[in-house]
Design a protein around this motif. Structure first.
Motif, PDB file in Angstrom:
ATOM      1  N   GLU A  39       0.826  -1.206   0.000  1.00 14.05           N
ATOM      2  CA  GLU A  39       0.000   0.000   0.000  1.00 14.05           C
ATOM      3  C   GLU A  39       0.865   1.262   0.000  1.00 14.05           C
ATOM      4  O   GLU A  39       0.604   2.218  -0.736  1.00 14.05           O
ATOM      5  CB  GLU A  39      -0.909   0.002   1.232  1.00 14.05           C
ATOM      6  CG  GLU A  39      -1.835   1.210   1.290  1.00 14.05           C
ATOM      7  CD  GLU A  39      -2.685   1.226   2.550  1.00 14.05           C
ATOM      8  OE1 GLU A  39      -3.400   2.228   2.757  1.00 14.05           O
ATOM      9  OE2 GLU A  39      -2.615   0.257   3.335  1.00 14.05           O
ATOM     10  N   VAL A  40       1.932   1.247   0.816  1.00  7.77           N
ATOM     11  CA  VAL A  40       2.851   2.395   0.880  1.00  7.77           C
ATOM     12  C   VAL A  40       3.535   2.601  -0.461  1.00  7.77           C
ATOM     13  O   VAL A  40       3.665   3.726  -0.954  1.00  7.77           O
ATOM     14  CB  VAL A  40       3.897   2.186   2.001  1.00  7.77           C
ATOM     15  CG1 VAL A  40       4.997   3.251   1.914  1.00  7.77           C
ATOM     16  CG2 VAL A  40       3.235   2.228   3.367  1.00  7.77           C
ATOM     17  N   GLU A  63      -1.599  10.573   5.290  1.00  7.08           N
ATOM     18  CA  GLU A  63      -2.428  11.337   6.225  1.00  7.08           C
ATOM     19  C   GLU A  63      -1.585  12.069   7.260  1.00  7.08           C
ATOM     20  O   GLU A  63      -1.971  13.117   7.792  1.00  7.08           O
ATOM     21  CB  GLU A  63      -3.415  10.403   6.949  1.00  7.08           C
ATOM     22  CG  GLU A  63      -4.451   9.762   6.053  1.00  7.08           C
ATOM     23  CD  GLU A  63      -3.920   8.527   5.342  1.00  7.08           C
ATOM     24  OE1 GLU A  63      -2.730   8.194   5.543  1.00  7.08           O
ATOM     25  OE2 GLU A  63      -4.673   7.900   4.577  1.00  7.08           O
ATOM     26  N   VAL A  64      -0.400  11.503   7.550  1.00  4.65           N
ATOM     27  CA  VAL A  64       0.520  12.117   8.516  1.00  4.65           C
ATOM     28  C   VAL A  64       1.751  12.594   7.741  1.00  4.65           C
ATOM     29  O   VAL A  64       2.568  11.770   7.302  1.00  4.65           O
ATOM     30  CB  VAL A  64       0.937  11.104   9.608  1.00  4.65           C
ATOM     31  CG1 VAL A  64       1.839  11.782  10.638  1.00  4.65           C
ATOM     32  CG2 VAL A  64      -0.283  10.486  10.265  1.00  4.65           C
ATOM     33  N   PRO A  65       1.896  13.913   7.531  1.00  5.27           N
ATOM     34  CA  PRO A  65       3.019  14.438   6.738  1.00  5.27           C
ATOM     35  C   PRO A  65       4.386  13.974   7.231  1.00  5.27           C
ATOM     36  O   PRO A  65       5.259  13.639   6.427  1.00  5.27           O
ATOM     37  CB  PRO A  65       2.857  15.958   6.886  1.00  5.27           C
ATOM     38  CG  PRO A  65       1.415  16.168   7.159  1.00  5.27           C
ATOM     39  CD  PRO A  65       0.990  14.991   7.984  1.00  5.27           C
ATOM     40  N   GLU A  66       4.555  13.949   8.548  1.00  6.50           N
ATOM     41  CA  GLU A  66       5.855  13.548   9.104  1.00  6.50           C
ATOM     42  C   GLU A  66       6.192  12.108   8.718  1.00  6.50           C
ATOM     43  O   GLU A  66       7.339  11.766   8.458  1.00  6.50           O
ATOM     44  CB  GLU A  66       5.852  13.690  10.637  1.00  6.50           C
ATOM     45  CG  GLU A  66       5.777  15.113  11.143  1.00  6.50           C
ATOM     46  CD  GLU A  66       4.370  15.678  11.103  1.00  6.50           C
ATOM     47  OE1 GLU A  66       3.424  14.908  10.785  1.00  6.50           O
ATOM     48  OE2 GLU A  66       4.212  16.885  11.368  1.00  6.50           O
ATOM     49  N   ARG A  67       5.161  11.251   8.709  1.00  6.68           N
ATOM     50  CA  ARG A  67       5.388   9.848   8.335  1.00  6.68           C
ATOM     51  C   ARG A  67       5.759   9.744   6.854  1.00  6.68           C
ATOM     52  O   ARG A  67       6.635   8.961   6.472  1.00  6.68           O
ATOM     53  CB  ARG A  67       4.130   9.027   8.623  1.00  6.68           C
ATOM     54  CG  ARG A  67       4.303   7.530   8.308  1.00  6.68           C
ATOM     55  CD  ARG A  67       3.109   6.734   8.785  1.00  6.68           C
ATOM     56  NE  ARG A  67       1.874   7.176   8.131  1.00  6.68           N
ATOM     57  CZ  ARG A  67       0.667   6.728   8.472  1.00  6.68           C
ATOM     58  NH1 ARG A  67       0.515   5.878   9.475  1.00  6.68           N
ATOM     59  NH2 ARG A  67      -0.408   7.165   7.822  1.00  6.68           N
ATOM     60  N   GLY A  68       5.098  10.527   6.009  1.00  2.70           N
ATOM     61  CA  GLY A  68       5.421  10.531   4.581  1.00  2.70           C
ATOM     62  C   GLY A  68       6.857  10.948   4.338  1.00  2.70           C
ATOM     63  O   GLY A  68       7.571  10.347   3.517  1.00  2.70           O
ATOM     64  N   ILE A  69       7.310  11.976   5.055  1.00  2.00           N
ATOM     65  CA  ILE A  69       8.703  12.443   4.928  1.00  2.00           C
ATOM     66  C   ILE A  69       9.667  11.351   5.385  1.00  2.00           C
ATOM     67  O   ILE A  69      10.686  11.084   4.737  1.00  2.00           O
ATOM     68  CB  ILE A  69       8.907  13.732   5.754  1.00  2.00           C
ATOM     69  CG1 ILE A  69       8.109  14.889   5.144  1.00  2.00           C
ATOM     70  CG2 ILE A  69      10.392  14.093   5.833  1.00  2.00           C
ATOM     71  CD1 ILE A  69       8.083  16.138   5.999  1.00  2.00           C
ATOM     72  N   ALA A  70       9.309  10.691   6.495  1.00  9.16           N
ATOM     73  CA  ALA A  70      10.177   9.625   7.020  1.00  9.16           C
ATOM     74  C   ALA A  70      10.267   8.462   6.035  1.00  9.16           C
ATOM     75  O   ALA A  70      11.347   7.867   5.855  1.00  9.16           O
ATOM     76  CB  ALA A  70       9.632   9.133   8.362  1.00  9.16           C
ATOM     77  N   ILE A  71       9.164   8.137   5.371  1.00 12.66           N
ATOM     78  CA  ILE A  71       9.161   7.035   4.398  1.00 12.66           C
ATOM     79  C   ILE A  71      10.075   7.355   3.220  1.00 12.66           C
ATOM     80  O   ILE A  71      10.883   6.523   2.789  1.00 12.66           O
ATOM     81  CB  ILE A  71       7.717   6.756   3.909  1.00 12.66           C
ATOM     82  CG1 ILE A  71       6.900   6.095   5.025  1.00 12.66           C
ATOM     83  CG2 ILE A  71       7.724   5.875   2.662  1.00 12.66           C
ATOM     84  CD1 ILE A  71       5.423   5.964   4.711  1.00 12.66           C
ATOM     85  N   ILE A  72       9.978   8.595   2.698  1.00  8.54           N
ATOM     86  CA  ILE A  72      10.818   8.980   1.549  1.00  8.54           C
ATOM     87  C   ILE A  72      12.287   9.007   1.949  1.00  8.54           C
ATOM     88  O   ILE A  72      13.160   8.532   1.206  1.00  8.54           O
ATOM     89  CB  ILE A  72      10.369  10.352   1.001  1.00  8.54           C
ATOM     90  CG1 ILE A  72       9.003  10.206   0.327  1.00  8.54           C
ATOM     91  CG2 ILE A  72      11.395  10.889   0.011  1.00  8.54           C
ATOM     92  CD1 ILE A  72       8.435  11.500  -0.206  1.00  8.54           C
ATOM     93  N   ASN A  73      12.580   9.549   3.134  1.00  9.51           N
ATOM     94  CA  ASN A  73      13.980   9.590   3.595  1.00  9.51           C
ATOM     95  C   ASN A  73      14.563   8.187   3.735  1.00  9.51           C
ATOM     96  O   ASN A  73      15.715   7.927   3.371  1.00  9.51           O
ATOM     97  CB  ASN A  73      14.074  10.330   4.930  1.00  9.51           C
ATOM     98  CG  ASN A  73      13.899  11.829   4.781  1.00  9.51           C
ATOM     99  OD1 ASN A  73      14.085  12.376   3.690  1.00  9.51           O
ATOM    100  ND2 ASN A  73      13.542  12.508   5.854  1.00  9.51           N
ATOM    101  N   LYS A  74      13.758   7.278   4.279  1.00 12.21           N
ATOM    102  CA  LYS A  74      14.226   5.890   4.437  1.00 12.21           C
ATOM    103  C   LYS A  74      14.406   5.218   3.075  1.00 12.21           C
ATOM    104  O   LYS A  74      15.354   4.446   2.878  1.00 12.21           O
ATOM    105  CB  LYS A  74      13.231   5.106   5.293  1.00 12.21           C
ATOM    106  CG  LYS A  74      13.567   3.630   5.471  1.00 12.21           C
ATOM    107  CD  LYS A  74      14.963   3.434   6.074  1.00 12.21           C
ATOM    108  CE  LYS A  74      15.040   3.855   7.506  1.00 12.21           C
ATOM    109  NZ  LYS A  74      16.343   3.505   8.128  1.00 12.21           N
ATOM    110  N   LEU A  75      13.521   5.535   2.120  1.00  8.46           N
ATOM    111  CA  LEU A  75      13.632   4.983   0.771  1.00  8.46           C
ATOM    112  C   LEU A  75      14.944   5.420   0.122  1.00  8.46           C
ATOM    113  O   LEU A  75      15.670   4.595  -0.462  1.00  8.46           O
ATOM    114  CB  LEU A  75      12.448   5.446  -0.079  1.00  8.46           C
ATOM    115  CG  LEU A  75      12.451   5.013  -1.557  1.00  8.46           C
ATOM    116  CD1 LEU A  75      12.355   3.501  -1.668  1.00  8.46           C
ATOM    117  CD2 LEU A  75      11.299   5.676  -2.308  1.00  8.46           C
TER     118      LEU A  75
END
Length: 302
Positions: A39-40, A63-75
């Protein structure tokens, strides 16, 4: 606190006193990690900004901007790490390849030097005459060019043999160590990238997976392009080598004026110089890749 037991483990939730309780209650969802990852991944968008460059834009909706940023940074972090791992694999393959070639040349050099010493003893030739020294000095520069060209051809042939003899699509090709800045260098880089992608995909896919099949066909097609490029480069190298060897005819005429015993020793000495130059040429290439692996790859992996 409410304690929940799941798969033999206990979990409990603690209310955040800074947040007002929701009177309608809360819903705890336990999802399969693969489904969540899928899904991510579906929410991530990657677009190339410039056809001629290497700049890409990565975006996601969350839905949570901080989580989206964390996902891209980890990617990005995982992508960079995977790139370093890939370079380490190719670099190690190249160093092993060079080490084997260096060992072979070292043995050949030892054999020739033994012949030189044996000939000196048997023919009782202590040193070269003035004519012999002149010949050796004049041929030194040309010999060095010839040896370096022969070294490039040998390395090119070894890379070609590695490609032709490869029985599996998962085999890495040694990095291009004969010529830098050519189409061959890019082709080998792209080929190894596809092979490493195939290796990673094969760990999570079956043989009928469309992605795995596509990578197989891609690698086979690229292997054909590699062989054609190797043959083309080798043809140009051989032509250059022929031109250098033809330039040697003038020097060979001077060799005829040297006494026969000394002439034979000069020939052996030249063979020794040729092998020594090739040995140093290969050592230099190996040193370059060791430095590259240490400073560009392994320091960043630690």
């Amino acid at each position: 606190n409410d304690t929940v037991k799941l798969a033999g483990r206990s979990f409990y939730a603690t209310r955040n006193t800074l947040v007002k309780p929701d009177e309608t209650g809360y819903l705890l969802s336990i999802l399969d990690k693969s489904a969540v990852a899928k899904e991510v991944r579906g929410k991530i968008q990657i677009e190339k900004q410039d056809d001629m460059g290497n700049i890409i834009e990565i975006a996601t909706v969350d839905e949570v901007p901080e989580r989206g940023i964390a996902i891209i940074n980890k990617l990005v972090e995982c992508y960079n790490y995977a790139g370093l791992v890939d370079k380490n694999v190719v670099g190690n393959k190249t160093i092993v390849f060079l080490r084997d070639r260096i060992d072979t040349v070292a043995r050949e050099l030892d054999e020739i030097e033994s012949k030189v010493e044996a000939y000196k003893r048997n023919a009782r030739v202590i040193d070269f005459s003035t004519a012999g020294n002149d010949y050796l000095e004049q041929t030194l520069n040309l010999d060095q060019q010839i040896v370096e060209q022969q070294g490039r051809i040998k390395l090119l042939e070894a890379v070609e043999a590695a490609v032709r003899n490869s029985k599996k699509v998962s085999d890495i090709v040694p990095a291009n160590i004969s010529v830098e800045g050519t189409m061959l260098e890019k082709l080998i880089g792209d080929y190894n990238t596809s092979v490493l992608s195939y290796q990673d995909q094969s760990k999570i896919s079956t043989e009928k997976d469309p992605t795995l099949i596509r990578l197989q066909h891609e690698i086979i097609d690229m292997r054909g392009l590699l062989i054609k490029q190797l043959e083309s480069l080798k043809k140009g190298y051989l032509q250059k080598l022929s031109e250098l060897e033809n330039s040697h005819e003038d020097f060979d005429a001077k060799l005829a004026s040297v006494p026969q015993k000394e002439r034979e020793l000069l020939k052996l000495k030249r063979q020794s110089s040729v092998k020594e130059t090739l040995y140093l040429f290969l050592l230099q290439k190996k040193k370059y890749y060791l430095i590259f692996l240490y400073y560009e790859v392994r320091l960043n992996l630690d």
